[in-house]
Design a protein around this motif. Structure first.
Motif, PDB file in Angstrom:
ATOM      1  N   LEU A 105     110.612  60.270  54.099  1.00  0.00           N
ATOM      2  CA  LEU A 105     109.416  59.520  54.455  1.00  0.00           C
ATOM      3  C   LEU A 105     109.120  58.494  53.367  1.00  0.00           C
ATOM      4  CD1 LEU A 105     107.521  59.919  56.914  1.00  0.00           C
ATOM      5  CD2 LEU A 105     105.976  61.145  55.395  1.00  0.00           C
ATOM      6  N   ASP A 106     108.946  57.232  53.751  1.00  0.00           N
ATOM      7  CA  ASP A 106     108.602  56.198  52.779  1.00  0.00           C
ATOM      8  C   ASP A 106     107.162  56.358  52.308  1.00  0.00           C
ATOM      9  OD1 ASP A 106     111.042  54.813  52.710  1.00  0.00           O
ATOM     10  OD2 ASP A 106     110.543  53.722  54.556  1.00  0.00           O
ATOM     11  N   GLY A 107     106.927  56.003  51.059  1.00  0.00           N
ATOM     12  CA  GLY A 107     105.589  56.065  50.494  1.00  0.00           C
ATOM     13  C   GLY A 107     105.585  56.868  49.212  1.00  0.00           C
ATOM     14  N   VAL A 108     104.446  56.867  48.544  1.00  0.00           N
ATOM     15  CA  VAL A 108     104.283  57.624  47.308  1.00  0.00           C
ATOM     16  C   VAL A 108     102.964  58.389  47.372  1.00  0.00           C
ATOM     17  CG1 VAL A 108     105.656  56.072  45.867  1.00  0.00           C
ATOM     18  CG2 VAL A 108     103.216  55.645  46.149  1.00  0.00           C
ATOM     19  N   SER A 109     102.948  59.560  46.748  1.00  0.00           N
ATOM     20  CA  SER A 109     101.704  60.310  46.649  1.00  0.00           C
ATOM     21  C   SER A 109     100.881  59.759  45.482  1.00  0.00           C
ATOM     22  CB  SER A 109     101.987  61.798  46.460  1.00  0.00           C
ATOM     23  OG  SER A 109     102.755  62.008  45.292  1.00  0.00           O
ATOM     24  N   THR A 110      99.587  59.992  45.521  1.00  0.00           N
ATOM     25  CA  THR A 110      98.718  59.507  44.456  1.00  0.00           C
ATOM     26  C   THR A 110      98.330  60.641  43.527  1.00  0.00           C
ATOM     27  OG1 THR A 110      96.581  58.472  43.948  1.00  0.00           O
ATOM     28  CG2 THR A 110      96.674  59.823  45.935  1.00  0.00           C
ATOM     29  N   ARG A 111      98.347  60.377  42.236  1.00  0.00           N
ATOM     30  CA  ARG A 111      97.911  61.363  41.254  1.00  0.00           C
ATOM     31  C   ARG A 111      96.433  61.197  40.919  1.00  0.00           C
ATOM     32  NH1 ARG A 111     102.079  64.166  39.065  1.00  0.00           N
ATOM     33  NH2 ARG A 111     104.190  63.351  39.389  1.00  0.00           N
ATOM     34  N   LYS A 112      95.851  60.060  41.308  1.00  0.00           N
ATOM     35  CA  LYS A 112      94.435  59.804  41.042  1.00  0.00           C
ATOM     36  C   LYS A 112      93.773  59.321  42.332  1.00  0.00           C
ATOM     37  CE  LYS A 112      95.025  58.688  36.132  1.00  0.00           C
ATOM     38  NZ  LYS A 112      94.796  57.675  35.066  1.00  0.00           N
ATOM     39  N   PRO A 113      93.458  60.230  43.246  1.00  0.00           N
ATOM     40  CA  PRO A 113      92.864  59.821  44.531  1.00  0.00           C
ATOM     41  C   PRO A 113      91.532  59.111  44.323  1.00  0.00           C
ATOM     42  CG  PRO A 113      93.520  62.145  44.550  1.00  0.00           C
ATOM     43  CD  PRO A 113      93.608  61.691  43.134  1.00  0.00           C
ATOM     44  N   ASP A 114      91.328  58.045  45.103  1.00  0.00           N
ATOM     45  CA  ASP A 114      90.024  57.389  45.126  1.00  0.00           C
ATOM     46  C   ASP A 114      89.394  57.621  46.497  1.00  0.00           C
ATOM     47  OD1 ASP A 114      91.211  55.564  46.905  1.00  0.00           O
ATOM     48  OD2 ASP A 114      91.510  54.034  45.368  1.00  0.00           O
ATOM     49  N   ALA A 115      88.242  57.008  46.720  1.00  0.00           N
ATOM     50  CA  ALA A 115      87.517  57.244  47.971  1.00  0.00           C
ATOM     51  C   ALA A 115      88.316  56.771  49.182  1.00  0.00           C
ATOM     52  CB  ALA A 115      86.157  56.550  47.921  1.00  0.00           C
ATOM     53  N   ASN A 116      89.072  55.679  49.032  1.00  0.00           N
ATOM     54  CA  ASN A 116      89.875  55.196  50.157  1.00  0.00           C
ATOM     55  C   ASN A 116      90.973  56.199  50.512  1.00  0.00           C
ATOM     56  OD1 ASN A 116      90.900  52.850  51.960  1.00  0.00           O
ATOM     57  ND2 ASN A 116      92.697  53.437  50.795  1.00  0.00           N
ATOM     58  N   HIS A 117      91.631  56.767  49.508  1.00  0.00           N
ATOM     59  CA  HIS A 117      92.634  57.803  49.766  1.00  0.00           C
ATOM     60  C   HIS A 117      92.004  58.967  50.538  1.00  0.00           C
ATOM     61  CE1 HIS A 117      94.628  56.085  45.978  1.00  0.00           C
ATOM     62  NE2 HIS A 117      95.480  55.849  46.952  1.00  0.00           N
ATOM     63  N   CYS A 118      90.806  59.361  50.128  1.00  0.00           N
ATOM     64  CA  CYS A 118      90.122  60.479  50.783  1.00  0.00           C
ATOM     65  C   CYS A 118      89.741  60.131  52.219  1.00  0.00           C
ATOM     66  CB  CYS A 118      88.890  60.870  49.986  1.00  0.00           C
ATOM     67  SG  CYS A 118      89.258  61.576  48.350  1.00  0.00           S
ATOM     68  N   LEU A 119      89.283  58.914  52.440  1.00  0.00           N
ATOM     69  CA  LEU A 119      88.942  58.473  53.788  1.00  0.00           C
ATOM     70  C   LEU A 119      90.160  58.537  54.705  1.00  0.00           C
ATOM     71  CD1 LEU A 119      86.662  57.036  55.543  1.00  0.00           C
ATOM     72  CD2 LEU A 119      87.805  54.905  54.928  1.00  0.00           C
ATOM     73  N   GLU A 120      91.276  57.993  54.229  1.00  0.00           N
ATOM     74  CA  GLU A 120      92.510  57.982  55.017  1.00  0.00           C
ATOM     75  C   GLU A 120      93.011  59.406  55.280  1.00  0.00           C
ATOM     76  OE1 GLU A 120      95.038  55.124  55.758  1.00  0.00           O
ATOM     77  OE2 GLU A 120      93.049  54.302  56.118  1.00  0.00           O
ATOM     78  N   THR A 121      92.891  60.257  54.277  1.00  0.00           N
ATOM     79  CA  THR A 121      93.346  61.637  54.435  1.00  0.00           C
ATOM     80  C   THR A 121      92.483  62.392  55.438  1.00  0.00           C
ATOM     81  OG1 THR A 121      94.238  61.675  52.189  1.00  0.00           O
ATOM     82  CG2 THR A 121      93.753  63.802  53.206  1.00  0.00           C
ATOM     83  N   GLY A 122      91.184  62.171  55.401  1.00  0.00           N
ATOM     84  CA  GLY A 122      90.309  62.813  56.379  1.00  0.00           C
ATOM     85  C   GLY A 122      90.669  62.426  57.807  1.00  0.00           C
ATOM     86  N   ARG A 123      90.951  61.154  58.019  1.00  0.00           N
ATOM     87  CA  ARG A 123      91.356  60.699  59.347  1.00  0.00           C
ATOM     88  C   ARG A 123      92.660  61.365  59.779  1.00  0.00           C
ATOM     89  NH1 ARG A 123      90.495  54.405  57.815  1.00  0.00           N
ATOM     90  NH2 ARG A 123      88.279  54.172  58.369  1.00  0.00           N
ATOM     91  N   ALA A 124      93.626  61.405  58.862  1.00  0.00           N
ATOM     92  CA  ALA A 124      94.931  61.974  59.200  1.00  0.00           C
ATOM     93  C   ALA A 124      94.830  63.468  59.490  1.00  0.00           C
ATOM     94  CB  ALA A 124      95.913  61.720  58.058  1.00  0.00           C
ATOM     95  N   LEU A 125      93.996  64.177  58.728  1.00  0.00           N
ATOM     96  CA  LEU A 125      93.831  65.611  58.970  1.00  0.00           C
ATOM     97  C   LEU A 125      93.245  65.858  60.353  1.00  0.00           C
ATOM     98  CD1 LEU A 125      93.985  68.483  57.700  1.00  0.00           C
ATOM     99  CD2 LEU A 125      91.558  68.196  57.132  1.00  0.00           C
ATOM    100  N   ALA A 126      92.223  65.108  60.708  1.00  0.00           N
ATOM    101  CA  ALA A 126      91.628  65.272  62.036  1.00  0.00           C
ATOM    102  C   ALA A 126      92.629  64.943  63.131  1.00  0.00           C
ATOM    103  CB  ALA A 126      90.391  64.391  62.157  1.00  0.00           C
ATOM    104  N   GLN A 127      93.436  63.902  62.921  1.00  0.00           N
ATOM    105  CA  GLN A 127      94.447  63.545  63.923  1.00  0.00           C
ATOM    106  C   GLN A 127      95.482  64.649  64.068  1.00  0.00           C
ATOM    107  OE1 GLN A 127      94.026  60.565  65.728  1.00  0.00           O
ATOM    108  NE2 GLN A 127      95.386  61.796  67.035  1.00  0.00           N
ATOM    109  N   LEU A 128      95.863  65.257  62.954  1.00  0.00           N
ATOM    110  CA  LEU A 128      96.791  66.394  63.013  1.00  0.00           C
ATOM    111  C   LEU A 128      96.190  67.520  63.853  1.00  0.00           C
ATOM    112  CD1 LEU A 128      98.657  67.935  59.961  1.00  0.00           C
ATOM    113  CD2 LEU A 128      97.573  69.382  61.661  1.00  0.00           C
ATOM    114  N   HIS A 129      94.901  67.809  63.653  1.00  0.00           N
ATOM    115  CA  HIS A 129      94.254  68.874  64.420  1.00  0.00           C
ATOM    116  C   HIS A 129      94.272  68.570  65.916  1.00  0.00           C
ATOM    117  CE1 HIS A 129      91.799  70.195  60.633  1.00  0.00           C
ATOM    118  NE2 HIS A 129      93.061  70.580  60.587  1.00  0.00           N
TER     119      HIS A 129
END
Length: 321
Positions: A105-129
């Protein structure tokens, strides 16, 4: 991810003969993580992740994990997909372990999440559900509330060597969680381990999710509580309300929490902190000799647990009314 089992060149060549990927061009162990042995494999056909499933993984669960990735990918979620062998199967054996290849999978993980990372992750988690609906296989959560006390007993005698009084503090909290744990919340397939190193980004855009080897059926809000713990605390242990608000906003932009889930979020967050405190405590005390793995400090999750004990309402995490 981690490396517990060494793979010889001869064993790798024999394993790859069951695929149509061409010869191996490079092969490197991946040290991050704690559960399985993982390697980055470059073949003539491209890049892949080779996973050897270690002894803590029940081989009977592997069809669930591999099938789930195929199901979610077919629904449009970006995640690795198992690579099929010449015989059509996705699972083989290497170095005495069950093993599989998945797409890179292309991309990199973040070691210092910011609010945008959290926003995107929340959306992706809900979509997974949502995307998990209709998946035909079922897997109980092998690290849910009924399993925490037996897991604790494996570390109880040595717990105070990690922090004075830790054993009695864990025992008291387990009593409270067992008494107050919520029942009958909306449930389905959850990731159960969506830490920052399992979410990839390209720039500010989330590019995919990886490492589905804790996925199971459990309550959606518990999965969200795991993410609150994993994404919204600073290195010093303080909760970042801005990140919490962003994670929850992202989630609810795709799937709204019901009233019972909202009310349960504080106790679920305590439980999520306890789950990772216990598994990290066990790993801290039981590093296999020679393993290429760095155990994670369990006390980080003791700090989180103590924070959640003072939370009365989910609004304190940033959840909008």
């Amino acid at each position: 991810m981690a490396v517990y089992t060494d793979v010889t060149d001869e064993a790798l060549y024999a394993f790859l003969s069951d695929y149509t990927l061409g010869p191996a061009l490079s092969f490197k162990g991946i040290a991050e993580g704690v559960e399985n042995s993982n390697y980055l494999l470059h073949c003539q056909a491209g890049y892949f992740i080779l996973t050897l499933y270690e002894k803590r993984v029940n081989p009977a669960d592997l069809p669930f994990f591999l099938g789930l990735m195929e199901h979610l990918s077919a629904r449009g979620l970006t995640c690795p997909v198992p690579v099929k062998r010449r015989d059509g199967g996705a699972l083989g054996e290497l170095a005495g372990r069950p093993a599989a290849l998945v797409t890179f999978l292309d991309g990199v993980s973040t070691r210092k999440p910011d609010a945008n990372h959290c926003l995107e992750t929340g959306r992706a988690l809900a979509q997974l559900h949502l995307d998990g609906e209709g998946f035909e296989l079922h897997r109980d959560n092998a690290l849910s509330l009924p399993h925490w006390r037996p897991l604790f007993e494996t570390s109880r005698e040595q717990a105070d060597s990690v922090a004075p009084g830790l054993a009695s503090e864990i025992a008291r909290e387990l009593d409270a969680l067992e008494a107050d744990w919520p029942r009958d919340l909306p449930k389905g397939v959850i990731h159960a381990d969506l830490f920052p190193d399992n979410v990839f980004f390209i720039g500010k855009k989330l590019s995919g999710l990886i490492d589905f080897y804790f996925a199971c059926d459990d309550s959606f809000a518990y999965d969200l509580a795991i993410c609150l713990n994993a994404w919204c605390f600073e290195p010093g242990g303080a909760f970042n309300a801005t990140k919490g608000r962003a994670l929850l906003q992202g989630y609810e932009s795709v799937r709204r929490l019901d009233a019972a889930e909202r009310a349960a979020l504080p106790i679920l967050s305590r439980g999520a902190a306890m789950r990772f405190l216990l598994t990290r405590l066990y790993d801290w005390l039981n590093v296999p000799p020679g393993a290429l793995v760095k155990p994670k400090n369990p006390l980080d999750y003791l700090t989180r647990l103590r924070f959640h004990q003072w939370i009365v309402s989910s609004s304190e995490y940033g959840l909008a009314s």
